[in-house]
Design an enzyme around this catalytic site. Structure first.
Site, PDB file in Angstrom:
ATOM      1  N   PRO A  34       0.814  -1.223   0.000  1.00  0.00           N
ATOM      2  CA  PRO A  34       0.000   0.000   0.000  1.00  0.00           C
ATOM      3  C   PRO A  34       0.845   1.269   0.000  1.00  0.00           C
ATOM      4  CG  PRO A  34      -0.893  -1.594   1.549  1.00  0.00           C
ATOM      5  CD  PRO A  34       0.443  -2.112   1.132  1.00  0.00           C
ATOM      6  N   TYR A  35       1.967   1.240   0.705  1.00  0.00           N
ATOM      7  CA  TYR A  35       2.867   2.393   0.758  1.00  0.00           C
ATOM      8  C   TYR A  35       3.427   2.690  -0.630  1.00  0.00           C
ATOM      9  CZ  TYR A  35       7.211   4.939   1.756  1.00  0.00           C
ATOM     10  OH  TYR A  35       8.242   5.849   1.763  1.00  0.00           O
ATOM     11  N   TYR A  36       3.932   1.664  -1.310  1.00  0.00           N
ATOM     12  CA  TYR A  36       4.486   1.866  -2.641  1.00  0.00           C
ATOM     13  C   TYR A  36       3.407   2.325  -3.620  1.00  0.00           C
ATOM     14  CZ  TYR A  36       9.086  -0.100  -1.574  1.00  0.00           C
ATOM     15  OH  TYR A  36      10.342  -0.307  -1.081  1.00  0.00           O
TER      16      TYR A  36
END
Length: 215
Positions: free
Chosen positions: A127-129
């Site tokens: 999700p961060y990427y």
């Protein structure tokens, strides 16, 4: 310069505002709760309430008269994917929209290495990427801002080395100190060679100014 640093209480943000102040820039230290910077006493740094869950028109009011914006905010590793989307993605995009409303042209964002390579989006970091990838894409393709997108490798808390490798190719790998990231952000704000550029950042063998000037 008069610079708004969004995420000024983050680990990179705290270092960045001190570097900018030492350069005699005027800094608006954007944080959700200005009490987080209550112990900061620096005439060049003004704690500024900046809530990334506000609407762009509200955020734009804090940007009037600003020369440049740095987006260094993040939801942090202790939150879930929902906050990652609201802060790292939507918060970034709303900050870009607010900059356009306020007429601010210069926008620097701290992204992440490998955002362009989905094969390297692993485990709980996906999700961060994804958030970083789409925020970068919005900045490049949906705005007319004079952007710089800095994609650091794995962040460490070692002392600054002042020696980096800046690369536009995605196959670079390595780590970089948070203080070196902050130094590169500060230098990028004052160097037109970084305008409308995207680059990866790890510790290396060149001085920061030489690495930027070689772009």
């Amino acid at each position: 310069m008069k610079i708004l640093v969004i995420g000024a209480h983050g680990q990179v943000g705290q270092k960045l505002i001190q570097i900018l102040s030492a350069q005699d820039d005027q800094v608006l230290a954007g944080v959700r709760d200005p009490a987080q910077l209550a112990e900061l006493h620096d005439e060049n740094i003004i704690p500024t309430k900046f809530d990334l869950e506000d609407l762009p028109a509200t955020l734009a009011q804090k940007m009037i008269g600003i020369d440049a914006i740095v987006f260094a905010a993040g939801s942090g590793g202790k939150t879930g994917a929902d906050k990652t989307m609201l802060v790292d993605l939507d918060g970034a995009v709303k900050s870009m929209q607010a900059a356009q409303i306020a007429g601010v042209q210069r926008f620097v964002i701290v992204s992440a290495l490998y955002t362009d390579d989905r094969e390297k989006w692993v485990g709980g970091m996906r999700p961060y990427y994804a958030a970083k990838y789409y925020a970068d894409q919005w900045l490049m393709n949906q705005t007319d801002l004079n952007y710089t997108i800095i994609r650091p490798g794995q962040l460490t808390d070692e002392p600054a080395t002042n020696q980096v490798q800046i690369d536009v190719e995605q196959d670079v790998a390595g780590s970089v100190t948070r203080e070196d990231v902050a130094q590169v952000v500060a230098a990028s704000l004052h160097n037109t060679k970084t305008t409308r550029r995207v680059f990866n950042l790890i510790n290396g063998e060149k001085s920061i100014n030489d690495a930027i000037n070689d772009l």
